[in-house]
Design an enzyme around this catalytic site. Structure first.
Site, PDB file in Angstrom:
ATOM      1  N   LEU A   1      13.049 -14.358  -3.532  1.00 36.72           N
ATOM      2  CA  LEU A   1      14.113 -13.902  -4.420  1.00 36.72           C
ATOM      3  C   LEU A   1      15.336 -14.756  -4.103  1.00 36.72           C
ATOM      4  O   LEU A   1      15.780 -14.797  -2.955  1.00 36.72           O
ATOM      5  CB  LEU A   1      14.414 -12.426  -4.192  1.00 36.72           C
ATOM      6  CG  LEU A   1      13.299 -11.448  -4.579  1.00 36.72           C
ATOM      7  CD1 LEU A   1      13.525 -10.093  -3.910  1.00 36.72           C
ATOM      8  CD2 LEU A   1      13.232 -11.282  -6.079  1.00 36.72           C
TER       9      LEU A   1
ATOM     10  N   CYS B   1       0.787  -1.230   0.000  1.00 35.05           N
ATOM     11  CA  CYS B   1       0.000   0.000   0.000  1.00 35.05           C
ATOM     12  C   CYS B   1       0.826   1.291   0.000  1.00 35.05           C
ATOM     13  O   CYS B   1       2.038   1.296   0.131  1.00 35.05           O
ATOM     14  CB  CYS B   1      -0.959   0.009   1.175  1.00 35.05           C
ATOM     15  SG  CYS B   1      -1.884  -1.534   1.388  1.00 35.05           S
TER      16      CYS B   1
ATOM     17  N   ARG C   1      -4.386   0.666  -1.919  1.00 34.13           N
ATOM     18  CA  ARG C   1      -4.256  -0.630  -1.281  1.00 34.13           C
ATOM     19  C   ARG C   1      -3.761  -1.731  -2.210  1.00 34.13           C
ATOM     20  O   ARG C   1      -4.246  -1.886  -3.326  1.00 34.13           O
ATOM     21  CB  ARG C   1      -5.603  -1.066  -0.699  1.00 34.13           C
ATOM     22  CG  ARG C   1      -5.466  -2.337   0.140  1.00 34.13           C
ATOM     23  CD  ARG C   1      -6.734  -2.688   0.854  1.00 34.13           C
ATOM     24  NE  ARG C   1      -6.499  -3.816   1.754  1.00 34.13           N
ATOM     25  CZ  ARG C   1      -7.330  -4.844   1.904  1.00 34.13           C
ATOM     26  NH1 ARG C   1      -8.464  -4.872   1.241  1.00 34.13           N
ATOM     27  NH2 ARG C   1      -7.039  -5.828   2.726  1.00 34.13           N
TER      28      ARG C   1
ATOM     29  N   ASP D   1      -4.735  -6.873   9.754  1.00 33.21           N
ATOM     30  CA  ASP D   1      -3.784  -6.365  10.742  1.00 33.21           C
ATOM     31  C   ASP D   1      -3.945  -4.852  10.922  1.00 33.21           C
ATOM     32  O   ASP D   1      -3.570  -4.299  11.958  1.00 33.21           O
ATOM     33  CB  ASP D   1      -2.344  -6.718  10.365  1.00 33.21           C
ATOM     34  CG  ASP D   1      -1.927  -6.220   8.994  1.00 33.21           C
ATOM     35  OD1 ASP D   1      -2.810  -5.962   8.154  1.00 33.21           O
ATOM     36  OD2 ASP D   1      -0.707  -6.108   8.741  1.00 33.21           O
TER      37      ASP D   1
END
Length: 616
Positions: A261, A2, A50, A102
């Site tokens: 990654l 976000c 968002r 959250d």
């Protein structure tokens, strides 16, 4: 992950300011492509973009604690990894939750514990809370500064946003850079809190900045402390392993696909292996996806040097096979990393000309490829700073240098020489600037009473790396990944691990005489010996010699009448740099002369793109 933006003004009515807030928020659609929202009141307006990761339906923002807006409102970015435990605690205290996000946990934690609530959060986050009861704004940033947050004080309030571009979208914020900002751009220092743009500031890590009618107040809710380490080596290794297992398991929590990654180095391999093991314990049968970047023909033309000893890809393949990961290699060529659209996207992502060579562009393309298959990825970033992975931890001259240790390879690789050739080093008085910033950093270092000699110096180096160099790399990773709407999580920044390893004696971190000895031993039996025993390599950089020729051509193209870069350097000085023989600029990284060419090109584009007024 976000993006947020907002404006507080105590001297005017902002109920009609939705258009201004919308313009600020829309600059960050890339950070939040899934939804946008605005909240307005008489003296505050909050905006949000968002990227849905947890509770896609219930976590819309800005989020108010009450239907009548009489209680606090939050606009939030990031992830709090212990939100489930906090939710249970808050529920037991009588709080009722309307969502599974959250975000709501953070908002109700503020209602329960006031400004001390930030001490309870474990995660990567940046958020703003407007409290209508007191007409106060809180700007809060995570302990290690993983998530960005900027603000611009005004005569009667403050403008704020996740990125400078959001702040600059407001008419009262000007895109001006003065000599101090130029010094920050070209010195490779990354002073905490310094935003380069005149009048703009970066919220410091582990900080709550509170604005009220009385003005600005800053609260530091966490900082590194020097503590005596009493564990023996075996216990320390076990503790590092158990912490990493818990951290990675927490950071795999999401309602979307999570991958990694994977470079083939120790750090990313450790994260990938621990993530695969965690999924297996939870009964997940689908292999984790691990992404690597490589360059066409890189393995065939590769030549070892002081930074890169061997190509990464064979090791990444071996790790993926060992842990059962689905391995995807993103292969690039010069046309990819020289693509004007890619370079423009990277500049827009970072808001500043902070090029470290071709690395930003390949990282952008890697993240873009990841985003096609997932929304969240775990990265090995920040392990080198904590465990002592860089060459400058092990080079006697760098250790003894009375300056930031990464300036040693900067000097050796020709970067400082290139800045001198174009006159910038002396014109910007960078010797004095670096000296000043270095002295300030040393003053901050938490030390053990009586600690001296090599152990004391290595504590200083660790602190400098964790609070400066790491901050630079974390900002780069966040900005570039979020430019393609990819959330990158960084397990090695968990504050529990940082506190523990920071206070582990250097003799333990380097117990076998090699870099990152402690982390290697913690991963023994988990990773192939070939990976455990290989020398640390930086993020990959192209060794294709034609790339330097293309950069030279780009510099020639920008040396036109009125070129912005000529406000800080002369054409004669730049041409003197270009007179160097082809192949003499060094390869990759932020240290080489080649990176100075990149930065001049980016500076020129930046002044055009952002309509920057240069006061120099």
């Amino acid at each position: 992950m976000c993006g947020l933006a907002g404006w507080v003004s105590y001297g005017r009515d902002l109920t009609g300011a939705a258009e201004v807030a919308s313009a600020m928020t829309e600059t960050m659609v890339c950070r939040g492509p899934d939804a946008g929202g605005l909240w307005t009141s008489e003296h505050a307006v909050l905006g949000h973009r968002r990227l849905a990761v947890i509770d896609p339906e219930g976590g819309r923002q800005p989020m108010a604690a009450s239907d009548d807006d009489s209680l606090p409102v939050i606009t939030y970015t990031g992830e709090v990894y212990n939100f489930r435990e906090l939710r249970e605690e808050l529920t037991a205290s009588g709080h009722e939750f309307r969502t599974s996000s959250d975000t709501e946990v953070v908002l109700r934690a503020y209602l329960e514990w006031g400004t001390s609530f930030a001490e309870r959060l474990n995660g990567i986050y940046a958020f703003a809370i407007w409290d209508p009861r007191t007409e106060e704004l809180l700007l809060v940033r995570d302990r290690m500064g993983v998530k960005p947050l900027y603000y611009y004080p005004t005569a009667d309030g403050v403008i704020f946003g996740s990125e400078p571009k959001a702040v600059l979208a407001h008419d009262e914020a000007e895109a001006v850079v003065d000599a101090e900002g130029l010094r920050e751009i070209f010195s490779i220092v990354k002073t905490p809190g310094h935003a380069v743009f005149k009048g703009m500031r970066e919220v410091l890590p582990a900080t709550v900045v509170r604005f009220s009618r009385r003005g600005e107040d800053v609260l530091t809710y966490w900082k590194l402390e020097a503590r005596e380490h009493t564990d023996d080596l075996e216990t320390t290794v076990a503790r590092v392993r158990s912490l990493l297992e818990d951290i990675v398991e927490r950071q795999l929590v999401a309602d979307v696909t999570v991958g990694t990654l994977l470079s083939g180095g120790l750090d990313s391999s450790a994260v990938t292996a621990l993530a695969a093991a965690s999924r297996a314990r939870r009964g997940v049968t689908e292999p984790i996806r691990a992404f690597s970047v490589d360059f066409v023909g890189h393995e065939q033309r590769f030549e070892s040097n002081v930074q890169w000893e061997d190509p990464d890809t064979p090791f990444a393949i071996e790790v993926a096979e060992r842990v059962g990961a689905e391995h995807i290699i993103v292969e690039l060529d010069n046309d990819d990393i020289l693509d004007p659209e890619v370079r423009d996207a990277v500049l827009r992502a970072q808001d500043l000309p902070v090029s470290t060579g071709d690395m930003e562009y390949s990282l952008y393309l890697l993240c873009r490829a990841l985003k096609e298959r997932m929304t969240v990825a775990l990265s090995g970033e920040a392990a080198d700073e904590l465990f002592g992975g860089y060459t400058w931890f092990h080079d006697k001259e760098a250790v003894e240098l009375d300056s930031f240790p990464w300036h040693h390879p900067f000097e050796k690789a020709g970067g400082i020489g290139a800045l001198r050739d174009v006159g910038l080093w002396d014109r910007l008085e960078l010797t004095n600037y670096v000296k000043q910033r270095y002295a300030e950093a040393l003053e901050e270092v938490p030390r053990l009473p009586g600690e001296s000699g090599h152990e004391a110096r290595m504590r200083e180096l660790t602190y400098l790396n964790v609070t400066r160099w790491e901050n630079f790399l974390l900002d780069r990773k966040d900005r570039i990944s979020m430019a393609v709407s990819l959330e990158v999580r960084v397990p090695f920044t968990d504050h529990r691990l940082v506190e523990y390893v920071y206070n582990t004696p250097w003799a333990m971190k380097n117990f076998d005489g090699r870099e990152k000895s402690l982390l290697r031993e913690a991963m023994r039996g988990v990773l192939p010996d070939s990976v455990l025993d290989r020398k640390k390599n930086p993020y990959p950089s192209t060794q294709d010699g034609t790339y330097e020729i293309a950069l030279r051509q780009k510099v020639e193209e920008i040396l036109t009448e009125g070129a912005p870069v000529l406000r800080i350097v002369s054409e004669e000085d730049v041409r003197r740099l270009l007179d160097r023989p082809v192949g003499s600029f060094g390869v990759g990284g932020p240290w080489s002369a080649r990176a100075v060419l990149e930065r001049l090109i980016e500076f020129n584009a930046w002044v055009f793109e952002y309509d920057v007024r240069v006061e120099f």
